[in-house]
Design a protein around this motif. Structure first.
Motif, PDB file in Angstrom:
ATOM      1  N   LYS A  70     -23.698  28.799  14.627  1.00 26.70           N
ATOM      2  CA  LYS A  70     -22.461  28.372  13.982  1.00 26.70           C
ATOM      3  C   LYS A  70     -21.648  27.709  15.090  1.00 26.70           C
ATOM      4  O   LYS A  70     -21.367  28.356  16.116  1.00 26.70           O
ATOM      5  CB  LYS A  70     -21.746  29.607  13.434  1.00 26.70           C
ATOM      6  N   THR A  71     -21.307  26.453  14.906  1.00 29.94           N
ATOM      7  CA  THR A  71     -20.660  25.695  15.988  1.00 29.94           C
ATOM      8  C   THR A  71     -19.529  26.460  16.650  1.00 29.94           C
ATOM      9  O   THR A  71     -18.573  26.869  15.987  1.00 29.94           O
ATOM     10  CB  THR A  71     -20.117  24.356  15.452  1.00 29.94           C
ATOM     11  N   CYS A  72     -19.654  26.653  17.955  1.00 32.21           N
ATOM     12  CA  CYS A  72     -18.580  27.295  18.722  1.00 32.21           C
ATOM     13  C   CYS A  72     -17.638  26.199  19.206  1.00 32.21           C
ATOM     14  O   CYS A  72     -17.936  25.466  20.152  1.00 32.21           O
ATOM     15  CB  CYS A  72     -19.147  28.079  19.896  1.00 32.21           C
ATOM     16  N   LYS A  73     -16.512  26.084  18.521  1.00 32.31           N
ATOM     17  CA  LYS A  73     -15.556  25.015  18.854  1.00 32.31           C
ATOM     18  C   LYS A  73     -14.930  25.248  20.218  1.00 32.31           C
ATOM     19  O   LYS A  73     -14.599  24.304  20.930  1.00 32.31           O
ATOM     20  CB  LYS A  73     -14.467  24.946  17.786  1.00 32.31           C
ATOM     21  N   ALA A  74     -14.744  26.500  20.563  1.00 29.23           N
ATOM     22  CA  ALA A  74     -14.147  26.812  21.867  1.00 29.23           C
ATOM     23  C   ALA A  74     -15.052  26.319  22.995  1.00 29.23           C
ATOM     24  O   ALA A  74     -14.589  25.665  23.934  1.00 29.23           O
ATOM     25  CB  ALA A  74     -13.905  28.310  21.988  1.00 29.23           C
ATOM     26  N   MET A  75     -16.353  26.598  22.878  1.00 32.05           N
ATOM     27  CA  MET A  75     -17.273  26.155  23.932  1.00 32.05           C
ATOM     28  C   MET A  75     -17.350  24.638  23.976  1.00 32.05           C
ATOM     29  O   MET A  75     -17.441  24.045  25.047  1.00 32.05           O
ATOM     30  CB  MET A  75     -18.663  26.777  23.714  1.00 32.05           C
ATOM     31  N   LYS A  76     -17.258  24.004  22.803  1.00 30.82           N
ATOM     32  CA  LYS A  76     -17.241  22.538  22.761  1.00 30.82           C
ATOM     33  C   LYS A  76     -16.084  22.015  23.600  1.00 30.82           C
ATOM     34  O   LYS A  76     -16.230  21.073  24.373  1.00 30.82           O
ATOM     35  CB  LYS A  76     -17.079  22.049  21.315  1.00 30.82           C
ATOM     36  N   GLY A  77     -14.928  22.634  23.412  1.00 27.75           N
ATOM     37  CA  GLY A  77     -13.731  22.222  24.135  1.00 27.75           C
ATOM     38  C   GLY A  77     -13.853  22.486  25.627  1.00 27.75           C
ATOM     39  O   GLY A  77     -13.499  21.636  26.448  1.00 27.75           O
ATOM     40  N   LEU A  78     -14.359  23.659  25.973  1.00 31.90           N
ATOM     41  CA  LEU A  78     -14.507  24.010  27.388  1.00 31.90           C
ATOM     42  C   LEU A  78     -15.495  23.063  28.071  1.00 31.90           C
ATOM     43  O   LEU A  78     -15.274  22.623  29.201  1.00 31.90           O
ATOM     44  CB  LEU A  78     -14.977  25.465  27.532  1.00 31.90           C
ATOM     45  N   ILE A  79     -16.566  22.725  27.366  1.00 36.37           N
ATOM     46  CA  ILE A  79     -17.554  21.816  27.945  1.00 36.37           C
ATOM     47  C   ILE A  79     -16.985  20.394  28.027  1.00 36.37           C
ATOM     48  O   ILE A  79     -17.239  19.670  28.988  1.00 36.37           O
ATOM     49  CB  ILE A  79     -18.884  21.874  27.152  1.00 36.37           C
ATOM     50  N   ALA A  80     -16.171  20.023  27.052  1.00 40.67           N
ATOM     51  CA  ALA A  80     -15.522  18.702  27.099  1.00 40.67           C
ATOM     52  C   ALA A  80     -14.608  18.613  28.326  1.00 40.67           C
ATOM     53  O   ALA A  80     -14.548  17.577  28.998  1.00 40.67           O
ATOM     54  CB  ALA A  80     -14.735  18.455  25.818  1.00 40.67           C
ATOM     55  N   GLU A  81     -13.924  19.699  28.624  1.00 39.82           N
ATOM     56  CA  GLU A  81     -13.081  19.702  29.828  1.00 39.82           C
ATOM     57  C   GLU A  81     -13.947  19.620  31.087  1.00 39.82           C
ATOM     58  O   GLU A  81     -13.593  18.934  32.051  1.00 39.82           O
ATOM     59  CB  GLU A  81     -12.193  20.957  29.858  1.00 39.82           C
ATOM     60  N   GLY A  82     -15.070  20.303  31.078  1.00 40.50           N
ATOM     61  CA  GLY A  82     -16.015  20.222  32.204  1.00 40.50           C
ATOM     62  C   GLY A  82     -16.516  18.790  32.384  1.00 40.50           C
ATOM     63  O   GLY A  82     -16.643  18.304  33.506  1.00 40.50           O
ATOM     64  N   ALA A  83     -16.758  18.123  31.266  1.00 41.25           N
ATOM     65  CA  ALA A  83     -17.242  16.736  31.324  1.00 41.25           C
ATOM     66  C   ALA A  83     -16.175  15.813  31.914  1.00 41.25           C
ATOM     67  O   ALA A  83     -16.489  14.848  32.613  1.00 41.25           O
ATOM     68  CB  ALA A  83     -17.646  16.268  29.929  1.00 41.25           C
ATOM     69  N   GLU A  84     -14.916  16.116  31.636  1.00 48.73           N
ATOM     70  CA  GLU A  84     -13.821  15.334  32.237  1.00 48.73           C
ATOM     71  C   GLU A  84     -13.840  15.491  33.753  1.00 48.73           C
ATOM     72  O   GLU A  84     -13.668  14.533  34.492  1.00 48.73           O
ATOM     73  CB  GLU A  84     -12.465  15.832  31.703  1.00 48.73           C
ATOM     74  N   VAL A  85     -14.062  16.727  34.198  1.00 46.94           N
ATOM     75  CA  VAL A  85     -14.144  17.000  35.645  1.00 46.94           C
ATOM     76  C   VAL A  85     -15.283  16.188  36.259  1.00 46.94           C
ATOM     77  O   VAL A  85     -15.125  15.562  37.308  1.00 46.94           O
ATOM     78  CB  VAL A  85     -14.361  18.513  35.912  1.00 46.94           C
ATOM     79  N   ILE A  86     -16.422  16.193  35.571  1.00 43.81           N
ATOM     80  CA  ILE A  86     -17.603  15.488  36.081  1.00 43.81           C
ATOM     81  C   ILE A  86     -17.299  13.993  36.278  1.00 43.81           C
ATOM     82  O   ILE A  86     -17.716  13.382  37.250  1.00 43.81           O
ATOM     83  CB  ILE A  86     -18.816  15.706  35.135  1.00 43.81           C
ATOM     84  N   LYS A  87     -16.503  13.425  35.354  1.00 43.44           N
ATOM     85  CA  LYS A  87     -16.200  11.979  35.405  1.00 43.44           C
ATOM     86  C   LYS A  87     -15.086  11.627  36.394  1.00 43.44           C
ATOM     87  O   LYS A  87     -14.941  10.489  36.796  1.00 43.44           O
ATOM     88  CB  LYS A  87     -15.796  11.486  34.005  1.00 43.44           C
ATOM     89  N   GLU A  88     -14.307  12.634  36.751  1.00 45.65           N
ATOM     90  CA  GLU A  88     -13.137  12.428  37.616  1.00 45.65           C
ATOM     91  C   GLU A  88     -13.520  11.773  38.951  1.00 45.65           C
ATOM     92  O   GLU A  88     -14.541  12.099  39.536  1.00 45.65           O
ATOM     93  CB  GLU A  88     -12.499  13.792  37.913  1.00 45.65           C
ATOM     94  N   ASP A  89     -12.672  10.860  39.402  1.00 43.72           N
ATOM     95  CA  ASP A  89     -12.838  10.303  40.735  1.00 43.72           C
ATOM     96  C   ASP A  89     -12.136  11.257  41.697  1.00 43.72           C
ATOM     97  O   ASP A  89     -10.908  11.346  41.708  1.00 43.72           O
ATOM     98  CB  ASP A  89     -12.201   8.895  40.773  1.00 43.72           C
ATOM     99  N   ALA A  90     -12.896  12.022  42.484  1.00 40.15           N
ATOM    100  CA  ALA A  90     -12.289  13.045  43.347  1.00 40.15           C
ATOM    101  C   ALA A  90     -13.114  13.249  44.601  1.00 40.15           C
ATOM    102  O   ALA A  90     -14.312  12.952  44.632  1.00 40.15           O
ATOM    103  CB  ALA A  90     -12.196  14.363  42.576  1.00 40.15           C
ATOM    104  N   ASP A  91     -12.469  13.776  45.644  1.00 40.41           N
ATOM    105  CA  ASP A  91     -13.203  14.180  46.844  1.00 40.41           C
ATOM    106  C   ASP A  91     -14.238  15.224  46.424  1.00 40.41           C
ATOM    107  O   ASP A  91     -13.956  16.049  45.549  1.00 40.41           O
ATOM    108  CB  ASP A  91     -12.249  14.837  47.849  1.00 40.41           C
ATOM    109  N   PRO A  92     -15.403  15.223  47.085  1.00 37.04           N
ATOM    110  CA  PRO A  92     -16.463  16.165  46.687  1.00 37.04           C
ATOM    111  C   PRO A  92     -15.995  17.626  46.646  1.00 37.04           C
ATOM    112  O   PRO A  92     -16.330  18.357  45.714  1.00 37.04           O
ATOM    113  CB  PRO A  92     -17.533  15.979  47.763  1.00 37.04           C
ATOM    114  N   GLU A  93     -15.223  18.021  47.632  1.00 36.81           N
ATOM    115  CA  GLU A  93     -14.800  19.431  47.652  1.00 36.81           C
ATOM    116  C   GLU A  93     -13.773  19.739  46.565  1.00 36.81           C
ATOM    117  O   GLU A  93     -13.750  20.831  46.017  1.00 36.81           O
ATOM    118  CB  GLU A  93     -14.251  19.798  49.033  1.00 36.81           C
ATOM    119  N   VAL A  94     -12.934  18.760  46.300  1.00 37.26           N
ATOM    120  CA  VAL A  94     -11.950  18.931  45.221  1.00 37.26           C
ATOM    121  C   VAL A  94     -12.688  19.024  43.891  1.00 37.26           C
ATOM    122  O   VAL A  94     -12.371  19.866  43.036  1.00 37.26           O
ATOM    123  CB  VAL A  94     -10.939  17.758  45.203  1.00 37.26           C
ATOM    124  N   LYS A  95     -13.694  18.197  43.746  1.00 42.28           N
ATOM    125  CA  LYS A  95     -14.474  18.221  42.509  1.00 42.28           C
ATOM    126  C   LYS A  95     -15.218  19.549  42.352  1.00 42.28           C
ATOM    127  O   LYS A  95     -15.253  20.127  41.271  1.00 42.28           O
ATOM    128  CB  LYS A  95     -15.460  17.050  42.466  1.00 42.28           C
TER     129      LYS A  95
END
Ligand code: FE
Ligand code: FE
Length: 164
Positions: free
Chosen positions: A72-97
């Motif tokens: 049953k779709t876990c909307k919370a995990m969808k959201g948490l993973i979407a936020e993780g994906a934003e981090v992955i795309k972020e332009d950041a210093d390696p340690e900050v990332k």
């Protein structure tokens, strides 16, 4: 479906976490690939293996209750993973990332810890010892992962407090 009993509620929540774990199986390799710190990379890879085990354990728990495993779709995990994906795309210093990846991953672990804690308690109420043990085992691994991430945040990630 109307939830009438504690067992109905447990199955409903198991379906949510069963979906959440499978979403994570897809997301964790991306987190591992993005991490710069070898220790962080390794801990994401290790948690991926554990997460595959969590999926299997949930299938055993469904079986104990005589149910077919369903997602049953876990909307919370969808959201948490979407936020993780934003981090992955972020332009950041390696340690900050890396620090941001740890924070995103810990949000996931905390969500799972609550889910398994409740499910374990319901299984206890229902007197299903074998299910309690399986859920407890996974809960333990989520907690260990969370503590490990906390340690990595302070030991491995050597962040500059500011630019100056
Ligand atoms: Fe898990
Ligand atoms: Fe987890």
């Amino acid at each position: 479906m109307k939830l009438e009993t504690l067992q109905d509620l447990l199955i409903d929540e198991l379906e949510d976490i069963y979906d959440a774990e499978q979403q994570l199986v897809v997301a964790l390799p991306k987190m591992a690939k993005t991490a710069t710190s070898p220790e962080l990379k390794k801990s994401f890879e290790m948690h991926l293996e554990q997460t595959e085990g969590h999926v299997k354990r949930l299938e055993q728990v469904f079986k104990i209750f005589g149910e077919e495993p369903e997602r049953k779709t876990c909307k919370a995990m969808k959201g948490l993973i979407a936020e993780g994906a934003e981090v992955i795309k972020e332009d950041a210093d390696p340690e900050v990332k890396d620090a941001a990846l740890i924070s995103a991953a810990q949000r996931v672990e905390h969500y799972e810890m609550v889910a398994y804690g409740s499910a374990r308690t319901y299984a206890e109420e229902l007197g299903k010892t074998e299910a309690v043990e399986l859920l407890e085992e996974t809960l333990k691994e989520e907690k260990q992962t969370d503590s490990k991430l906390t340690k990595l945040a302070v030991t491995v990630i050597n962040l500059k407090p500011s630019k100056n």
